[in-house]
Design an enzyme around this catalytic site. Structure first.
Site, PDB file in Angstrom:
ATOM      1  N   ARG A  64      33.974  29.501  38.269  1.00 42.98           N
ATOM      2  CA  ARG A  64      34.655  29.900  37.165  1.00 42.98           C
ATOM      3  C   ARG A  64      33.514  30.317  36.156  1.00 42.98           C
ATOM      4  O   ARG A  64      32.568  29.815  36.139  1.00 42.98           O
ATOM      5  CB  ARG A  64      35.474  28.887  36.427  1.00 42.98           C
ATOM      6  CG  ARG A  64      36.685  28.572  37.289  1.00 42.98           C
ATOM      7  CD  ARG A  64      37.862  29.649  37.154  1.00 42.98           C
ATOM      8  NE  ARG A  64      38.960  29.661  37.980  1.00 42.98           N
ATOM      9  CZ  ARG A  64      39.178  29.857  39.088  1.00 42.98           C
ATOM     10  NH1 ARG A  64      38.120  30.678  39.741  1.00 42.98           N
ATOM     11  NH2 ARG A  64      40.430  29.651  39.700  1.00 42.98           N
ATOM     12  N   HIS A  81      35.475  39.514  40.579  1.00 43.46           N
ATOM     13  CA  HIS A  81      36.271  38.220  41.211  1.00 43.46           C
ATOM     14  C   HIS A  81      36.997  38.484  42.615  1.00 43.46           C
ATOM     15  O   HIS A  81      38.181  38.492  42.683  1.00 43.46           O
ATOM     16  CB  HIS A  81      37.483  37.703  39.836  1.00 43.46           C
ATOM     17  CG  HIS A  81      37.600  36.277  40.266  1.00 43.46           C
ATOM     18  ND1 HIS A  81      38.092  35.589  39.119  1.00 43.46           N
ATOM     19  CD2 HIS A  81      37.812  35.584  41.336  1.00 43.46           C
ATOM     20  CE1 HIS A  81      38.074  34.201  39.478  1.00 43.46           C
ATOM     21  NE2 HIS A  81      38.108  34.218  40.735  1.00 43.46           N
ATOM     22  N   GLU A 111      37.004  36.812  31.320  1.00 41.67           N
ATOM     23  CA  GLU A 111      37.790  37.894  32.374  1.00 41.67           C
ATOM     24  C   GLU A 111      38.797  38.501  31.901  1.00 41.67           C
ATOM     25  O   GLU A 111      39.739  37.776  31.145  1.00 41.67           O
ATOM     26  CB  GLU A 111      38.024  37.284  33.867  1.00 41.67           C
ATOM     27  CG  GLU A 111      36.752  36.699  34.577  1.00 41.67           C
ATOM     28  CD  GLU A 111      36.978  36.141  35.871  1.00 41.67           C
ATOM     29  OE1 GLU A 111      37.972  36.399  36.330  1.00 41.67           O
ATOM     30  OE2 GLU A 111      36.071  35.539  36.385  1.00 41.67           O
TER      31      GLU A 111
HETATM   32  C1  DGY Z   1      40.645  30.739  43.078  1.00 46.63           C
HETATM   33  O1  DGY Z   1      41.349  30.704  43.976  1.00 46.63           O
HETATM   34  O2  DGY Z   1      40.667  29.821  42.229  1.00 46.63           O
HETATM   35  C2  DGY Z   1      40.161  31.989  43.083  1.00 46.63           C
HETATM   36  O3  DGY Z   1      38.986  32.136  42.065  1.00 46.63           O
HETATM   37  C3  DGY Z   1      40.757  33.156  43.371  1.00 46.63           C
HETATM   38  O4  DGY Z   1      40.028  34.029  44.247  1.00 46.63           O
END
Ligand code: DGY
Length: 324
Positions: free
Chosen positions: A240, A287, A269
């Site tokens: 993240r 992402h 984002e």
């Molecule tokens: C998640 O599943 O947390 C991912 O970041 C999505 O691609």
């Protein structure tokens, strides 16, 4: 029963819902983009189940907007920092995610970034596409080696472990740091050595981040951390964005504190810091961690299965917080 899905998902998920709950009214956000707060609060009204994306803030306000009949918030993601789990628990609402099905795809993408950032693949491609390549050169776009180097994994859950397994093919030494140490059998299988964070930073040639975003991990990587890393080191983040303080990373890249970075996630984002866009040594992806057709189908089916279970009064399989 109303099921609200905040944006279009693979048909496999819709089919699973229809097959299991033939009387359900399924509403899907029309636009394939992050839903505005207003549209979200309107759309969830009367929902028994919400399928949310990682950019949908599922807090007390959203749960109240849905109403007291809401039984489950099913994230279409493994990360669930967008869900206020304490609020869900307080209201007796299940909160679920999609673990497991995206592990390998995300590990593959972390390796894509490791290779691209270490070998300056983004810079090379830009040079070539700009028509500026004048042929092979002995000193052109020199990167850093990956084979036989030291890989440091920050956050050794499913995805971190999948990244570690791939490191074997590169004959790498694997160090890891996590709030929880693995059992010794798993450490042996992965040939991974537990170290403290400072050791991980100081010894690794590549540092790959795989922790969830929590209050403890927010800004776990600032200028202080980059200064502890080798000047030849590469940082990769597929977890993240807010785990890394973006301003500090930009400074570290600009001043050559570290060699390069590969990012799939950002602090705000879909906004990406303008200065980051100018950093040649940053490989930037939008992402894409779980973005394969097979994985997104599996995520859709998993999120749907969690909703079906909750609406049938059963305990969903992938609870991050369940109420029964
Ligand atoms: C998640 O599943 O947390 C991912 O970041 C999505 O691609």
């Amino acid at each position: 029963m109303k099921i609200f899905i905040t944006r279009p998902i693979p048909e496999a998920g819709i089919e699973s819902l229809k097959d299991a709950l033939d009387d359900a009214q399924i509403e899907v956000g029309r636009e394939d983009r992050v839903m505005s707060r207003e549209t979200l609060l309107e759309g969830v009204k009367g929902a028994d189940a919400i399928m949310s994306m990682l950019s949908d803030r599922m807090d007390g306000e959203a749960m109240d907007a849905a109403g007291p009949q809401l039984k489950v918030v099913a994230n279409f993601a493994v990360g669930y920092d967008n869900i206020d789990v304490a609020e869900a628990r307080r209201r007796g609402i299940h909160a679920t995610n999609t673990p497991g099905v995206l592990t390998e795809a995300t590990a593959d993408l972390a390796w894509t970034l490791i290779m691209c950032a270490a070998r300056r693949a983004g810079e090379g491609e830009r040079l070539l596409r700009a028509g500026a390549w004048e042929g092979w050169g002995p000193q052109q776009l020199l990167g850093v080696s990956v084979f036989g180097q030291i890989l440091g994994i920050f956050g050794m859950g499913r995805i971190g472990q999948a990244v570690a397994r791939r490191a074997r093919g590169f004959n790498m030494t694997v160090l890891y740091h996590d709030a929880n140490r693995l059992d010794s059998e798993t450490e042996t299988q992965l040939s991974a050595t537990f170290v403290d964070k400072d050791t991980l930073l100081a010894q690794s040639d590549i540092v790959s981040i795989h922790c969830p975003l929590t209050e403890q991990t927010r800004h776990a990587f600032t200028l202080a951390e980059f200064r502890r890393m080798k000047p030849t080191a590469v940082l990769v983040n597929t977890s993240r964005g807010p785990v890394v303080k973006e301003e500090d990373l930009i400074l570290a890249l600009k001043e050559g504190v570290i060699f390069g970075a590969g990012l799939d996630v950002y602090e705000r984002e879909p906004e990406v810091h303008k200065a980051l866009l100018r950093e040649e040594r940053a490989v930037l992806l939008p992402h894409l961690g779980s973005a394969t057709m097979e994985t997104r189908n599996a995520m859709a089916r998993t999120a749907a299965a969690n909703i079906v279970a909750a609406l049938r009064g059963e305990r969903p399989r992938d609870c991050v917080s369940c109420c029964a």
